[in-house]
Design a protein around this motif. Structure first.
Motif, PDB file in Angstrom:
ATOM      1  N   ARG A  61       0.827  -1.212   0.000  1.00 35.02           N
ATOM      2  CA  ARG A  61       0.000   0.000   0.000  1.00 35.02           C
ATOM      3  C   ARG A  61       0.859   1.259   0.000  1.00 35.02           C
ATOM      4  O   ARG A  61       0.612   2.203   0.756  1.00 35.02           O
ATOM      5  CB  ARG A  61      -0.967  -0.003   1.182  1.00 35.02           C
ATOM      6  N   VAL A  62       1.877   1.269  -0.839  1.00 35.22           N
ATOM      7  CA  VAL A  62       2.738   2.434  -1.009  1.00 35.22           C
ATOM      8  C   VAL A  62       2.513   3.011  -2.408  1.00 35.22           C
ATOM      9  O   VAL A  62       2.439   2.262  -3.385  1.00 35.22           O
ATOM     10  CB  VAL A  62       4.229   2.066  -0.810  1.00 35.22           C
ATOM     11  N   THR A  63       2.398   4.321  -2.504  1.00 40.02           N
ATOM     12  CA  THR A  63       2.317   5.008  -3.789  1.00 40.02           C
ATOM     13  C   THR A  63       3.698   5.535  -4.135  1.00 40.02           C
ATOM     14  O   THR A  63       4.345   6.200  -3.317  1.00 40.02           O
ATOM     15  CB  THR A  63       1.317   6.175  -3.726  1.00 40.02           C
ATOM     16  N   ILE A  64       4.161   5.223  -5.344  1.00 38.15           N
ATOM     17  CA  ILE A  64       5.487   5.636  -5.795  1.00 38.15           C
ATOM     18  C   ILE A  64       5.325   6.310  -7.153  1.00 38.15           C
ATOM     19  O   ILE A  64       4.876   5.667  -8.114  1.00 38.15           O
ATOM     20  CB  ILE A  64       6.433   4.435  -5.919  1.00 38.15           C
ATOM     21  N   GLY A  65       5.668   7.584  -7.234  1.00 37.93           N
ATOM     22  CA  GLY A  65       5.435   8.292  -8.479  1.00 37.93           C
ATOM     23  C   GLY A  65       6.480   9.335  -8.790  1.00 37.93           C
ATOM     24  O   GLY A  65       7.179   9.846  -7.913  1.00 37.93           O
ATOM     25  N   SER A  66       6.598   9.636 -10.087  1.00 41.02           N
ATOM     26  CA  SER A  66       7.416  10.739 -10.600  1.00 41.02           C
ATOM     27  C   SER A  66       8.898  10.584 -10.288  1.00 41.02           C
ATOM     28  O   SER A  66       9.627  11.584 -10.232  1.00 41.02           O
ATOM     29  CB  SER A  66       6.903  12.085 -10.063  1.00 41.02           C
ATOM     30  N   ALA A  67       9.382   9.358 -10.091  1.00 43.43           N
ATOM     31  CA  ALA A  67      10.825   9.153 -10.007  1.00 43.43           C
ATOM     32  C   ALA A  67      11.444   9.419 -11.379  1.00 43.43           C
ATOM     33  O   ALA A  67      10.832   9.141 -12.413  1.00 43.43           O
ATOM     34  CB  ALA A  67      11.144   7.735  -9.554  1.00 43.43           C
ATOM     35  N   THR A  68      12.666   9.923 -11.395  1.00 38.75           N
ATOM     36  CA  THR A  68      13.283  10.195 -12.682  1.00 38.75           C
ATOM     37  C   THR A  68      13.729   8.914 -13.375  1.00 38.75           C
ATOM     38  O   THR A  68      13.903   8.903 -14.595  1.00 38.75           O
ATOM     39  CB  THR A  68      14.490  11.143 -12.525  1.00 38.75           C
ATOM     40  N   ARG A  69      13.922   7.821 -12.626  1.00 40.84           N
ATOM     41  CA  ARG A  69      14.256   6.535 -13.237  1.00 40.84           C
ATOM     42  C   ARG A  69      13.199   5.492 -12.873  1.00 40.84           C
ATOM     43  O   ARG A  69      12.169   5.420 -13.504  1.00 40.84           O
ATOM     44  CB  ARG A  69      15.668   6.103 -12.849  1.00 40.84           C
ATOM     45  N   ASN A  70      13.426   4.698 -11.847  1.00 37.14           N
ATOM     46  CA  ASN A  70      12.543   3.570 -11.554  1.00 37.14           C
ATOM     47  C   ASN A  70      11.703   3.805 -10.299  1.00 37.14           C
ATOM     48  O   ASN A  70      12.186   4.363  -9.311  1.00 37.14           O
ATOM     49  CB  ASN A  70      13.389   2.309 -11.347  1.00 37.14           C
ATOM     50  N   GLY A  71      10.483   3.310 -10.352  1.00 35.92           N
ATOM     51  CA  GLY A  71       9.681   3.330  -9.137  1.00 35.92           C
ATOM     52  C   GLY A  71      10.308   2.463  -8.065  1.00 35.92           C
ATOM     53  O   GLY A  71      10.575   2.912  -6.940  1.00 35.92           O
ATOM     54  N   VAL A  72      10.558   1.191  -8.393  1.00 37.21           N
ATOM     55  CA  VAL A  72      11.251   0.254  -7.504  1.00 37.21           C
ATOM     56  C   VAL A  72      12.405  -0.364  -8.267  1.00 37.21           C
ATOM     57  O   VAL A  72      12.230  -0.844  -9.393  1.00 37.21           O
ATOM     58  CB  VAL A  72      10.305  -0.862  -7.014  1.00 37.21           C
ATOM     59  N   TYR A  73      13.594  -0.361  -7.672  1.00 35.67           N
ATOM     60  CA  TYR A  73      14.798  -0.936  -8.282  1.00 35.67           C
ATOM     61  C   TYR A  73      15.406  -1.910  -7.279  1.00 35.67           C
ATOM     62  O   TYR A  73      15.854  -1.512  -6.201  1.00 35.67           O
ATOM     63  CB  TYR A  73      15.779   0.175  -8.620  1.00 35.67           C
ATOM     64  N   ALA A  74      15.403  -3.199  -7.615  1.00 37.36           N
ATOM     65  CA  ALA A  74      15.975  -4.233  -6.749  1.00 37.36           C
ATOM     66  C   ALA A  74      17.140  -4.887  -7.476  1.00 37.36           C
ATOM     67  O   ALA A  74      17.009  -5.266  -8.643  1.00 37.36           O
ATOM     68  CB  ALA A  74      14.921  -5.268  -6.389  1.00 37.36           C
ATOM     69  N   LEU A  75      18.261  -5.055  -6.803  1.00 42.48           N
ATOM     70  CA  LEU A  75      19.458  -5.550  -7.462  1.00 42.48           C
ATOM     71  C   LEU A  75      20.343  -6.307  -6.474  1.00 42.48           C
ATOM     72  O   LEU A  75      20.048  -6.402  -5.276  1.00 42.48           O
ATOM     73  CB  LEU A  75      20.248  -4.395  -8.086  1.00 42.48           C
ATOM     74  N   ALA A  76      21.429  -6.865  -7.014  1.00 43.48           N
ATOM     75  CA  ALA A  76      22.525  -7.439  -6.221  1.00 43.48           C
ATOM     76  C   ALA A  76      22.060  -8.534  -5.272  1.00 43.48           C
ATOM     77  O   ALA A  76      22.389  -8.551  -4.099  1.00 43.48           O
ATOM     78  CB  ALA A  76      23.255  -6.328  -5.454  1.00 43.48           C
ATOM     79  N   GLY A  77      21.289  -9.470  -5.817  1.00 43.51           N
ATOM     80  CA  GLY A  77      20.907 -10.621  -5.016  1.00 43.51           C
ATOM     81  C   GLY A  77      19.737 -10.408  -4.085  1.00 43.51           C
ATOM     82  O   GLY A  77      19.488 -11.220  -3.193  1.00 43.51           O
ATOM     83  N   SER A  78      18.981  -9.335  -4.255  1.00 47.34           N
ATOM     84  CA  SER A  78      17.793  -9.140  -3.424  1.00 47.34           C
ATOM     85  C   SER A  78      16.853 -10.325  -3.609  1.00 47.34           C
ATOM     86  O   SER A  78      16.591 -10.760  -4.726  1.00 47.34           O
ATOM     87  CB  SER A  78      17.092  -7.844  -3.797  1.00 47.34           C
TER      88      SER A  78
END
Length: 199
Positions: A61-78
């Motif tokens: 239930r989180v709103t994520i908006g208007s990021a210049t790149r990604n709303g959610v970015y998961a990396l490096a073995g997440s």
């Protein structure tokens, strides 16, 4: 250890976090386990939420908006992170981007009006993308690519994206499942598979 929770009120309101130009991430979880984010609104930033090698985290239930790149970015073995009932909209690149991750779960999220792909998974293992609403993104609704294995794309609604609705391609991409999706009014193919068995 008990989970750590950051939450706004559960009465339909949210706590807002707004980033200015050049601020990298709204929330950056690095090597975190069992963090809970819920009832928040994250606006601006480079990435709304960034996970680096985090596991067993929950975003709901989180709103994520208007990021210049990604709303959610998961990396490096997440791994083993769950995203449920979030609204991800109007971001400068992807809504969700998973790179070199394993066993992450996306359920009942709304992903709209991003500049490129709604949900993208690259070099991932066993990502599950189910019952999401993905509409009016600038390229592909759901993209699984680059040696990703074991993806499940099930029961999503994918409408009016500017390229393809669902796209699975790339050397080494295999062992995926696509079923029960509603895919309508894309500019190109609804579902496009280039390489890999459908087992």
């Amino acid at each position: 250890a008990n989970p750590i929770t950051f939450a706004g009120p559960s009465n339909g309101q949210s706590v807002d976090f707004t980033g200015g130009a050049g601020i990298r991430d709204g929330w950056h979880l690095t090597n975190n386990r069992s963090v809970r984010l819920q009832f928040l609104a994250i606006w601006g930033y480079t990435n709304g939420i960034r996970l680096t090698a985090g596991s067993n985290n929950r975003v709901r239930r989180v709103t994520i908006g208007s990021a210049t790149r990604n709303g959610v970015y998961a990396l490096a073995g997440s791994a083993k992170n769950t995203f449920t009932s979030n609204s991800v909209l109007s971001n400068g690149s992807r809504g969700f981007f998973f790179s070199s991750c394993r066993t992450n779960f996306l359920f009942r999220n709304t992903v709209t009006r991003g500049a490129t792909n709604g949900i993208e998974a690259s070099l991932t293992t066993n990502i599950r993308i189910a019952s999401n609403f993905i509409r009016s993104n600038g390229s592909v609704g759901i993209l699984v690519t680059t040696a990703s294995r074991g993806a499940a794309i099930i029961g999503n609604t994918v409408i009016s994206n500017r390229n393809k609705g669902v796209m699975v391609y790339g050397a080494g991409t295999a062992l995926f499942e696509i079923r029960g999706n509603r895919v309508e009014r894309q500019n190109n193919e609804g579902i496009y598979v280039e390489q890999g068995p459908t087992g």
